[in-house]
Design a protein around this motif. Structure first.
Motif, PDB file in Angstrom:
ATOM      1  N   ASP A   9     145.212 -18.049  59.275  1.00 30.27           N
ATOM      2  CA  ASP A   9     144.677 -17.857  57.461  1.00 30.27           C
ATOM      3  C   ASP A   9     144.980 -17.365  56.565  1.00 30.27           C
ATOM      4  OD1 ASP A   9     144.325 -16.117  58.831  1.00 30.27           O
ATOM      5  OD2 ASP A   9     142.531 -15.402  58.435  1.00 30.27           O
ATOM      6  N   ALA A  11     147.418 -17.841  53.635  1.00 30.18           N
ATOM      7  CA  ALA A  11     148.085 -18.449  52.779  1.00 30.18           C
ATOM      8  C   ALA A  11     149.546 -17.582  53.082  1.00 30.18           C
ATOM      9  CB  ALA A  11     147.363 -17.800  50.772  1.00 30.18           C
ATOM     10  N   ALA A 105     141.770 -20.991  50.265  1.00 36.95           N
ATOM     11  CA  ALA A 105     143.065 -20.446  50.563  1.00 36.95           C
ATOM     12  C   ALA A 105     143.855 -21.206  49.819  1.00 36.95           C
ATOM     13  CB  ALA A 105     144.183 -20.383  52.361  1.00 36.95           C
ATOM     14  N   SER A 121     146.504 -21.923  53.599  1.00 34.01           N
ATOM     15  CA  SER A 121     147.148 -21.774  54.973  1.00 34.01           C
ATOM     16  C   SER A 121     147.330 -22.595  56.031  1.00 34.01           C
ATOM     17  CB  SER A 121     145.514 -21.303  55.307  1.00 34.01           C
ATOM     18  OG  SER A 121     144.716 -21.508  56.122  1.00 34.01           O
TER      19      SER A 121
END
Length: 235
Positions: A9, A11, A105, A121
């Motif tokens: 998760d 970025a 993201a 992500s």
């Protein structure tokens, strides 16, 4: 279902995986893929990797092929610039589409991926490559190892940047990416030997070979895990 992730998760810059969203947005708003457009000097300036030259004329469909198969940066720029939104408006549509798909993201700054401000992500890109591969127009292109384009003055044969296409892996869709700040990236939708699709995303690999090797390792791991769950593992 997420089967395995490390910093999934987080970025980070995604380089030319950006072009998957460029294709999605283009095909939502472009209804005449046979329309011919002209490549401008601004499209090729600083494009780094491109088969195109200023003044070339090509169909939208051929530019889409160049972008997804050969990761042609000038092709992505030309498609955005000649869209109904214009270049800047097209990029805004890319971010809007990411928000619509719940890719929280994900943000886009240009249509090619050369701008390091294109960020996402691994989890978002797994969702996007699965979504895009469900469009047969996109998946059919991403499964091609090469494509021939006639620009009016030249004949171009573009070759895929995805090495998995020349292997025994069943590729349903995929896109490579590389810029220095992103490292070597790869987002793929693959089919397991058991028949199930699985998205595998590797961001920030240290070499071109490493992103393909890591993808294969993950695919093999999931395949063996699935066989064990089905009671098919062989000692």
């Amino acid at each position: 279902e997420v089967l395995f992730e490390v910093n999934g998760d987080v970025a980070r810059s995604i380089a030319s995986i950006t072009k998957v969203m460029t294709a999605v947005v283009l095909l939502e708003h472009e209804f005449d893929l046979s329309r011919e457009v002209e490549v401008s000097a601004s499209d090729v300036r600083g494009a780094r990797h491109t088969y195109l030259r200023a003044g070339d004329r090509a169909r939208i469909d051929d530019l889409l092929h160049l972008m997804l198969i050969a990761s042609d940066n000038a092709a992505a720029r030309t498609l955005a610039r000649t869209s109904p939104f214009g270049y800047d408006g097209f990029v805004q549509q890319m971010t809007a589409k990411a928000q619509e798909l719940g890719l929280d993201a994900t943000r886009y700054a240009d249509p090619s991926g050369l701008d390091p401000e294109n960020v996402s992500s691994a989890l978002d890109m797994a969702r996007l490559i699965a979504f895009a591969s469900n469009d047969p127009r996109i998946s059919a292109i991403m499964r091609k190892s090469e494509h021939r384009v006639v620009t009016g003055r030249r004949v171009i044969t573009a070759h895929s940047t995805n090495r998995l296409l020349k292997s025994d892996v069943d590729v349903q869709g995929g896109k490579t990416g590389f810029i220095r700040s992103a490292g070597y990236c790869l987002a793929t939708l693959l089919r397991l030997p058991q028949g199930d699709p699985i998205a595998v995303v590797v961001l920030g690999a240290r070499s071109n070979a490493a992103r393909f090797m890591e993808t294969r390792h993950l695919l093999n791991w999931v395949s063996s895990r699935t066989q064990s769950m089905l009671g098919l593992a062989v000692e």
